[in-house]
Write a protein that holds these residues in place. Structure first.
Motif, PDB file in Angstrom:
ATOM      1  N   THR A   7       3.971  -3.679  -9.608  1.00 25.78           N
ATOM      2  CA  THR A   7       2.696  -2.503  -9.958  1.00 25.78           C
ATOM      3  C   THR A   7       1.129  -3.060 -10.014  1.00 25.78           C
ATOM      4  O   THR A   7      -0.274  -2.810  -8.703  1.00 25.78           O
ATOM      5  N   ILE A   8       0.331  -3.925 -11.175  1.00 26.40           N
ATOM      6  CA  ILE A   8      -0.712  -4.537 -11.274  1.00 26.40           C
ATOM      7  C   ILE A   8      -1.127  -5.405 -10.286  1.00 26.40           C
ATOM      8  O   ILE A   8      -2.120  -5.561  -9.973  1.00 26.40           O
ATOM      9  N   VAL A  11      -2.232  -4.016  -7.079  1.00 26.60           N
ATOM     10  CA  VAL A  11      -3.652  -3.274  -6.695  1.00 26.60           C
ATOM     11  C   VAL A  11      -4.566  -4.375  -7.340  1.00 26.60           C
ATOM     12  O   VAL A  11      -5.517  -3.491  -6.358  1.00 26.60           O
ATOM     13  N   PHE A  15      -7.131  -4.932  -4.181  1.00 24.74           N
ATOM     14  CA  PHE A  15      -8.672  -3.802  -4.651  1.00 24.74           C
ATOM     15  C   PHE A  15      -9.530  -3.777  -3.272  1.00 24.74           C
ATOM     16  O   PHE A  15     -10.258  -2.780  -3.478  1.00 24.74           O
ATOM     17  N   ILE A  18      -8.495  -1.479  -1.201  1.00 22.38           N
ATOM     18  CA  ILE A  18      -9.148  -0.529  -1.732  1.00 22.38           C
ATOM     19  C   ILE A  18      -9.780   0.160  -1.517  1.00 22.38           C
ATOM     20  O   ILE A  18     -10.282   1.133  -1.161  1.00 22.38           O
ATOM     21  N   LEU A  39      -2.522   4.488   1.959  1.00 23.96           N
ATOM     22  CA  LEU A  39      -1.528   3.191   1.059  1.00 23.96           C
ATOM     23  C   LEU A  39      -1.679   2.181   2.381  1.00 23.96           C
ATOM     24  O   LEU A  39      -1.478   0.834   2.311  1.00 23.96           O
ATOM     25  N   SER A  42      -5.253   0.947   3.091  1.00 21.21           N
ATOM     26  CA  SER A  42      -5.748  -0.757   1.689  1.00 21.21           C
ATOM     27  C   SER A  42      -5.132  -1.742   2.049  1.00 21.21           C
ATOM     28  O   SER A  42      -5.381  -2.736   2.219  1.00 21.21           O
TER      29      SER A  42
END
Length: 144
Positions: A7-8, A11, A15, A18, A39, A42
């Protein structure tokens, strides 16, 4: 709530997408978006930003190998970071692509607000929809 390493990584790697989505969301009129829309947007914006980054590296940084008749493509860390959990994440690459994502978001917002994505399709007869939030905005643009 526990965040997994995957997950990290996702993200961090997405980024730029996003950021692009937040700018498009901020500067364009639209109906409320669902979580799945956010989602997907992004993801698509992130992939687009990395493709633009790869294209820029290719155009300005490619070299012909004199020993062989081949082109050495520049290495983009994104793909290996996404597919290999042991690969390191390049924060400088993410920062550079985030700037590209911000420019992409502003450019897309401009194109959406000017209806550049609908006008050619209307002229070709592909759609009879209009992209403006109401009919009166659409008719006022036609007068200009």
């Amino acid at each position: 709530m526990n965040f997994s390493e995957l997950t990290i990584r996702l993200v961090l790697l997405f980024f730029p997408g996003i950021i692009c989505h937040l700018l498009v969301d901020l500067y364009t009129p639209h109906r409320e978006r669902r979580t799945l829309d956010v989602l997907l947007h992004s993801f698509v914006y992130g992939i687009s930003a990395y493709l633009i980054y790869s294209l820029v590296l290719f155009v300005f940084g490619f070299q012909l190998n004199p020993d062989h008749v081949r082109i050495d493509f520049p290495k983009v860390q994104f793909v290996s970071s996404l597919t290999n959990s042991n690969a390191s994440i390049s924060l400088s690459e993410i920062g550079t692509v985030a700037i590209i994502g911000a420019v992409l978001g502003i450019g897309l917002s401009y194109c959406i607000n000017k209806s550049w994505h609908f006008r050619p399709m209307q002229k070709l007869g592909v759609t009879s929809k209009f992209s403006d939030p109401n009919v009166w905005a659409f008719t006022s643009i036609l007068k200009t």
